[in-house]
Design an enzyme around this catalytic site. Structure first.
Site, PDB file in Angstrom:
ATOM      1  N   LYS A  54     -57.122  -7.698  41.006  1.00  0.00           N
ATOM      2  CA  LYS A  54     -56.361  -8.660  41.807  1.00  0.00           C
ATOM      3  C   LYS A  54     -57.302  -9.485  42.666  1.00  0.00           C
ATOM      4  CE  LYS A  54     -52.297  -5.772  42.330  1.00  0.00           C
ATOM      5  NZ  LYS A  54     -51.437  -5.041  43.248  1.00  0.00           N
TER       6      LYS A  54
ATOM      7  N   MET B  92     -54.564   3.638  49.723  1.00  0.00           N
ATOM      8  CA  MET B  92     -53.864   2.347  49.839  1.00  0.00           C
ATOM      9  C   MET B  92     -52.726   2.438  50.855  1.00  0.00           C
ATOM     10  SD  MET B  92     -53.778   1.696  45.705  1.00  0.00           S
ATOM     11  CE  MET B  92     -53.563   3.463  45.376  1.00  0.00           C
TER      12      MET B  92
ATOM     13  N   ASP C 202     -62.635  -3.732  37.998  1.00  0.00           N
ATOM     14  CA  ASP C 202     -61.677  -4.032  39.052  1.00  0.00           C
ATOM     15  C   ASP C 202     -62.379  -4.733  40.204  1.00  0.00           C
ATOM     16  OD1 ASP C 202     -59.617  -2.934  37.662  1.00  0.00           O
ATOM     17  OD2 ASP C 202     -59.708  -0.985  38.644  1.00  0.00           O
TER      18      ASP C 202
END
Lengths: 260, 260
Positions: B56, B168, B35
């Site tokens: 991402k 998050m 990641d």
């Protein structure tokens, strides 16, 4: 200058699941003060260090927390490199905060070395992720050791709003289930009891919230137990093929192998 | 026979806080799928293995979860030793369960190597124990990434019944504070934002639940943030002397040193 006292989390019991930093702290220690639940294989990593158990033992009173503080402070003042070794993580029901405050008040340098907490790793080793898309997007961790510790949170907890993990919850599992069901949780909510996670005696009971109270745990004697309540429990069947439903299963020697 | 795929938790970012088992899995890997948030120092432990980022990136769509599954399965079928490396723990908002199910469905052998979850370790590295006698005997972990994930749990959560940890949660902190205050939590409840825990850029903002929304986080750009709400936040002042009140503080290079 290195820190004199390391508050170290030993994780679930498997030496492979120690952090690199914990292994080094043990190797460099002069004195290790450890809890009763810490595995011998982990203590062996302390080499020639002096070892002293400060955990509870059957039939004998535990050493008072204040006495542990005094031992830590005295050893550090004599220049010893001290490791205070705790099962799981020092800051998850480990009283690491109390020891950190006592050391700070005494002017002793210290560091905290986190460990894998049984709140996450006991379910994981039984094939249960505490979160999973579509099943649980939150989790709640309580201690089952006395009702005042879990009732304020659990009695109003919205049904199925989180995975509930209970550490030290074996003795109070009937009361825990009653509280949740009384608050609107379905009695058919999947539930598991993970016993001795990370040890050779590890095994898991799987059933429902209503069945928690009457779960037969013939092999549970002396093993720490972690309760897991929520839909994620059903994933254990696939993620760990060695977990069977509604009964305590055989020990599994290695964590989470799904072999086709 | 060794397992072909290891789902490995990388912990908070400090290579010293990897488990021994994670270090070995990396050293033995042929291929590492990682990641975006995994630190370069940790990837370096993979030696000569092929590395491939599946996280991402700014301005580019993330690789779809199904594509990650396909990559894992294809590499394993070619006999490669694959490490799927995730920040924190694979089973705490890490989609490790989804990957485990996909591997099981494809008949691929796998193991899960837990990592230190930021839910516990980000607060710890800022000097905040998630539980502490007299202050918190439970904790709750939610993801702040969308409201449907945290509202069912938080809107009815009894005031001060647990430490609340939000992973998050930077973008949704105003809404999170509003929900809790609307449910009866005191707006003066201590709160912290731990940024970049376990990295050289680590720093902490400390204030109150009411102040969360307007917290100035000048140095936050690009850093993952963990919110901590509850009385335990006040312990950071003593356990980590480098955390100052009501403002973002300088980076601290090492975790939790209280130097008398």
């Amino acid at each position: 200058m290195s820190d004199l006292v390391s508050l170290v989390g030993a994780g679930p019991g498997d030496p492979e699941l120690l952090t690199v930093k914990a292994v080094r702290a043990l190797a460099e220690a002069d004195l290790v003060l450890y809890d009763a639940l810490v595995a011998p294989e982990i203590l062996a990593l302390a080499g020639t260090a002096q070892r002293f158990s400060v955990g509870k033992r059957c039939g004998r009173p535990a050493i008072r927390q204040e006495s542990i503080h005094a031992l830590l402070i005295r050893a550090a003042r004599r220049g010893k490199r001290v490791v205070r070794l705790k099962g799981g993580d020092p800051f998850v029901f480990g009283r690491g905060g109390e020891e950190a405050l006592a050391l700070a008040a005494a002017g002793i340098s210290f560091e905290v070395v986190p460990g894998l907490t049984n709140a996450v790793v006991a379910p994981a080793l039984a094939g249960i992720p505490v979160t999973h898309r579509g099943l649980a997007s939150a989790f709640v961790v309580v201690s089952g050791h006395d009702e005042a510790a879990f009732r304020p949170l659990l009695e109003g907890l919205a049904p199925a709003s989180a995975t509930v993990v209970v550490l030290m919850g074996l003795a109070s599992r009937a009361r825990l289930a009653e509280l949740l069901i009384g608050g609107g949780w379905s009695s058919a909510t999947p539930a598991a009891i993970v016993l001795g996670a990370g040890t050779a005696q590890a095994h898991t009971w799987q059933g429902t919230l209503a069945g928690l109270a009457s779960a037969e745990l013939a092999q549970a004697a002396g093993l720490p137990g972690t309760l897991v309540i929520g839909a994620v429990v059903t994933l254990a069947d696939v993620i760990s093929r060695r977990v069977a439903k509604g009964r305590a299963t055989d020990a599994f020697e290695e964590p989470i192998h799904a072999r086709g």
